[in-house]
Write a protein that holds these residues in place. Structure first.
Motif, mmCIF file in Angstrom:
data_model
loop_
_atom_site.group_PDB
_atom_site.id
_atom_site.type_symbol
_atom_site.label_atom_id
_atom_site.label_comp_id
_atom_site.label_asym_id
_atom_site.label_seq_id
_atom_site.Cartn_x
_atom_site.Cartn_y
_atom_site.Cartn_z
ATOM 1 N N PRO A 14 0.788 -1.235 0.000
ATOM 2 C CA PRO A 14 0.000 0.000 0.000
ATOM 3 C C PRO A 14 0.821 1.285 0.000
ATOM 4 C CG PRO A 14 -0.900 -1.580 1.570
ATOM 5 C CD PRO A 14 0.398 -2.144 1.100
ATOM 6 N N ASN A 15 2.048 1.241 0.545
ATOM 7 C CA ASN A 15 2.878 2.443 0.565
ATOM 8 C C ASN A 15 3.772 2.567 -0.660
ATOM 9 O OD1 ASN A 15 1.840 3.576 2.830
ATOM 10 N ND2 ASN A 15 3.447 2.863 4.207
ATOM 11 N N LEU A 16 3.528 1.714 -1.652
ATOM 12 C CA LEU A 16 4.206 1.831 -2.940
ATOM 13 C C LEU A 16 3.227 2.491 -3.905
ATOM 14 C CD1 LEU A 16 6.968 0.958 -4.208
ATOM 15 C CD2 LEU A 16 5.750 -1.007 -5.157
ATOM 16 N N LEU A 17 3.562 3.702 -4.340
ATOM 17 C CA LEU A 17 2.657 4.496 -5.158
ATOM 18 C C LEU A 17 3.169 4.586 -6.588
ATOM 19 C CD1 LEU A 17 2.008 7.459 -2.669
ATOM 20 C CD2 LEU A 17 0.813 5.264 -2.831
ATOM 21 N N HIS A 18 2.279 4.333 -7.539
ATOM 22 C CA HIS A 18 2.635 4.419 -8.955
ATOM 23 C C HIS A 18 2.024 5.699 -9.534
ATOM 24 C CE1 HIS A 18 4.056 0.298 -8.757
ATOM 25 N NE2 HIS A 18 2.887 -0.072 -8.249
ATOM 26 N N THR A 28 7.507 5.479 -9.711
ATOM 27 C CA THR A 28 7.018 4.752 -8.542
ATOM 28 C C THR A 28 7.750 5.281 -7.314
ATOM 29 O OG1 THR A 28 6.509 2.757 -9.804
ATOM 30 C CG2 THR A 28 6.831 2.492 -7.440
ATOM 31 N N VAL A 29 6.996 5.527 -6.263
ATOM 32 C CA VAL A 29 7.548 6.070 -5.019
ATOM 33 C C VAL A 29 7.238 5.117 -3.880
ATOM 34 C CG1 VAL A 29 7.426 7.967 -3.358
ATOM 35 C CG2 VAL A 29 7.347 8.454 -5.819
ATOM 36 N N ASP A 30 8.253 4.759 -3.125
ATOM 37 C CA ASP A 30 8.080 3.917 -1.939
ATOM 38 C C ASP A 30 8.144 4.823 -0.708
ATOM 39 O OD1 ASP A 30 8.276 2.137 0.209
ATOM 40 O OD2 ASP A 30 9.432 0.675 -0.945
ATOM 41 N N LEU A 31 7.006 5.007 -0.051
ATOM 42 C CA LEU A 31 6.959 5.896 1.108
ATOM 43 C C LEU A 31 7.735 5.338 2.297
ATOM 44 C CD1 LEU A 31 3.226 7.071 1.005
ATOM 45 C CD2 LEU A 31 5.237 8.156 -0.001
#
Length: 269
Positions: A14-18, A28-31
């Motif tokens: 869920p904390n991996l944002l595309h 892609t950003v990994d929070l």
């Protein structure tokens, strides 16, 4: 009419944002982990970031094209204390990143709302150690960030020994890529590209990361990292790269073209 920008959460993490733009995953950003880079082309740029200076040494970096600030997060995580400025024309994108994928505490990136060309032409001389160009408009690289005139301006803002990196894309006959690479060779003494063989041969559309400097590039380190990657890729430089370009004339403001659109079936590149 371009589709609105959005972040899609990864169903498994869920904390991996595309970041999706024009229905193509652009970043892609990994929070949870700012050093995580999902895109293969970003990993290849990171190979240069890792090899161009002593480990953990801070850098002065200019990002032309902010995206989700994934590369800026990587630089901050691996080289604490780096000064970074990102240039982005799309205010909607910057607002979306700030609202849904904010930078980790303590990470500072100055963001300017302007065109990449204007940013390098107005930047002070010898003010950065690394310039990264990752500029797209409707999933295509604009012509004006590939010309010798633009690259000469980018060269001017680099400190002695500084490096330039760019994310390009092409397929087929490489009418966009080869003049862009020739332009880099006309501006810097040393250039190299990292890409999968099928992309270089034009058999499929994909990314090509090109790097340049006036000093020797860390070719051995780049080859080692590219060979050991999950999806290995080639490094072309020197005579091999010149033969690949095959006499293509350097792109100029008068002749440069934008990259071709990605195939409709391609969800990310």
């Amino acid at each position: 009419m371009p589709e609105p920008l959005r972040f899609d959460r990864d169903p498994d993490r869920p904390n991996l944002l595309h970041l999706v733009a024009d229905e193509v995953v652009q970043a892609t950003v990994d929070l949870d982990d700012p050093s995580y880079l999902d895109a293969e082309y970003m990993q290849r740029i990171a190979y240069l970031v890792d090899a161009m200076a002593a480990p953990k040494a801070p850098l002065r970096v200019l990002h032309l094209g902010a995206g989700g600030l994934a590369m800026a997060r990587y630089v901050a995580a691996t080289r604490p204390g780096s000064y970074q400025q990102a240039v982005e024309t799309n205010r909607e994108l910057v607002d979306l990143v700030r609202a849904q994928a904010p930078l980790p505490r303590g990470v500072k990136v100055k963001i300017r709302h302007t065109d990449a060309r204007e940013a390098v032409e107005s930047a002070p001389e010898a003010s950065y150690e690394l310039v990264i160009t990752d500029v797209y408009a409707e999933a295509r690289v604009p012509a004006h960030v590939t010309s010798t005139e633009f690259l000469t301006a980018a060269h001017r803002v680099l400190r002695p020994g500084g490096h330039y990196a760019v994310n390009l894309c092409d397929g087929g006959q490489m009418r966009f890529l080869k003049p862009a690479l020739a332009a880099m060779g006309a501006v810097w003494a040393h250039t190299a590209v990292m890409a999968e063989p099928a992309v270089l041969r034009g058999r499929r559309f994909g990314n090509v990361v090109a790097v340049a400097a006036d000093t020797e590039l860390p070719i051995a380190a780049l080859r080692r990292r590219c060979a050991g990657a999950a999806f290995p890729c080639r490094v072309l430089e020197g005579t091999e790269l010149r033969e690949y370009i095959a006499g293509a004339a350097p792109a100029t403001d008068a002749t440069a073209i934008q990259s071709p659109p990605p195939p409709r079936s391609l969800r990310s590149f």
